[in-house]
Design an enzyme around this catalytic site. Structure first.
Site, mmCIF file in Angstrom:
data_model
loop_
_atom_site.group_PDB
_atom_site.id
_atom_site.type_symbol
_atom_site.label_atom_id
_atom_site.label_comp_id
_atom_site.label_asym_id
_atom_site.label_seq_id
_atom_site.Cartn_x
_atom_site.Cartn_y
_atom_site.Cartn_z
ATOM 1 N N CYS A 69 14.753 -35.369 -10.072
ATOM 2 C CA CYS A 69 14.137 -34.556 -11.131
ATOM 3 C C CYS A 69 13.978 -35.300 -12.448
ATOM 4 C CB CYS A 69 14.942 -33.277 -11.356
ATOM 5 S SG CYS A 69 14.992 -32.226 -9.905
ATOM 6 N N HIS B 94 13.111 -30.235 -18.547
ATOM 7 C CA HIS B 94 13.007 -30.066 -17.101
ATOM 8 C C HIS B 94 13.177 -28.581 -16.790
ATOM 9 C CE1 HIS B 94 13.354 -30.452 -12.897
ATOM 10 N NE2 HIS B 94 14.663 -30.328 -12.829
ATOM 11 N N ASN C 246 11.238 -24.984 -9.975
ATOM 12 C CA ASN C 246 11.622 -26.374 -10.232
ATOM 13 C C ASN C 246 10.731 -27.300 -9.400
ATOM 14 O OD1 ASN C 246 12.863 -28.879 -10.371
ATOM 15 N ND2 ASN C 246 14.941 -28.073 -10.120
#
Ligand code: UT7
Length: 323
Positions: A115, A250, A280
């Site tokens: 990520c 994020h 996500n």
């Protein structure tokens, strides 16, 4: 004195058409819209169709970023594509994008930092530009996590979605806190590799290839590490939290995003949130959020934007950018 700077000349994003809501998930899984929304802020996610691979989506996002910058494919000297879900073990997904865009030369490679991949890729690209090695770089995050999720595991499968985001960086000149990438900071802690990982790869075909996460542990690390990263980025530039115009975090969990907003003393309307609609999207989440707020006119030229992310590895980092 002025120095070579990486200017964010263009931004782009791509989302698959298919939307999967929490209620749809609750039909086959022991979960509920209420649980997912309360714990994460996620209401829906986009899911890739068969043709929507990391290369396909990355190409579309990159096309938009180039158009936004008014840049021709020939201006691209390098393509760095962050992904954990490449189309093939090789060639690099970045080179499938190079071919699809008609970029005539240069070089490209994929980068694996889960990520935090886009922040890592941005940092590497910035280094190449500052070193004078390249003048135009496409930095892409593109992910199809729907293909590595265990759809029977309610603790993970409700959290992720598919998509791609991209920026085109162009070498420019600047000093102090002028336009461009002001700083990037990268971190990793390999000893925490077992709290978030994918159990398999081409080199380990005996494994499931599914994402596994200890959510509570990752959450704990995210809040601590990202708060440190915020302080580090500000201190490195002699700035205080009041100087930051926008936080583009994020998009893993609204509760983590809110904690970072409080840390920066930023009101909610100065934090770009897409987790409610995108979930996500790993390495794609930061550039997708940036693309959304850039193209709808919220983030403007001259704004100071803080990007941050944390992911499996553990990996984490920040980038401070004057748009
Ligand atoms: O992108 C990389 C970074 N990733 C992250 O930052 C993710 C960080 N972690 C998180 O966002 C949160 O930890 C989660 C959203 C994953 C989980 O939230 P939580 O508040 O930490 O919940 P939990 O894992 O402690 O689970 C609480 C309960 C458990 O039940 P018991 O053991 O208390 O009976 C779970 O089994 O919720 C249960 N649960 C669910 N219930 C309904 C877990 N997933 C679900 C679900 N629906 N989808």
């Amino acid at each position: 004195m002025t120095h070579i700077r990486s200017i964010l000349a263009g931004v782009g994003g791509y989302l698959p058409e298919r939307v999967l809501t929490n209620d749809e998930l609750a039909r086959t899984l022991e979960t509920s819209d209420a649980w997912i929304t309360e714990r994460t802020g996620i209401r829906q996610r986009h899911i890739a169709g068969p043709k929507e691979t990391a290369a396909f989506m990355g190409t579309e996002a990159a096309r938009t970023a180039l158009a936004d910058a008014g840049a021709a494919p020939a201006e691209v000297d390098a393509i760095i594509l962050a992904t954990s879900t490449p189309d093939q073990a090789f060639p690099a997904t970045a080179l499938r994008v190079q071919a699809a865009l008609g970029v005539p030369g240069g070089f490209g490679f994929d980068l694996s930092a889960a990520c935090a991949g886009f922040i890592y890729a941005l940092s590497v690209a910035d280094g190449l530009i500052r070193a004078g090695q390249v003048r135009g770089v496409l930095v892409i995050g593109s992910e199809v996590y729907s293909r590595i999720l265990n759809w029977q595991d309610r603790g993970t499968c409700v959290l992720f979605g598919d998509g791609a985001g991209a920026v085109f960086l162009r070498a420019g000149e600047g000093s102090g806190t002028d336009r461009g990438i002001l700083s990037t900071h990268l971190h990793a802690q390999g000893t925490q590799g077992d709290i978030l990982y994918v159990d398999g790869a081409v080199g380990r075909p005996d494994r499931s290839g599914h994402l596994v996460m200890n959510g509570r542990e990752v959450f704990r690390h995210a809040v601590t590490r990202l708060a440190e990263a915020v302080d580090e980025a500000l201190a490195a530039n002699g700035l205080t939290r009041g100087d930051v115009d926008w936080l583009v975090p994020h998009q893993a969990n609204l509760r983590i995003i809110d904690a970072m907003g409080r840390k920066l003393g930023l009101p909610a309307e100065r934090i770009v949130v897409t987790v409610d609609r995108h979930a996500n999207t790993s390495a794609a989440s930061v550039p997708l959020a940036l693309a959304e707020a850039w193209h709808d006119g919220r983030i403007r030229r001259g704004d100071l934007v803080l990007l941050e992310a944390l992911g499996g590895g553990l990996t984490w980092g920040s980038a401070l950018v004057r748009m």
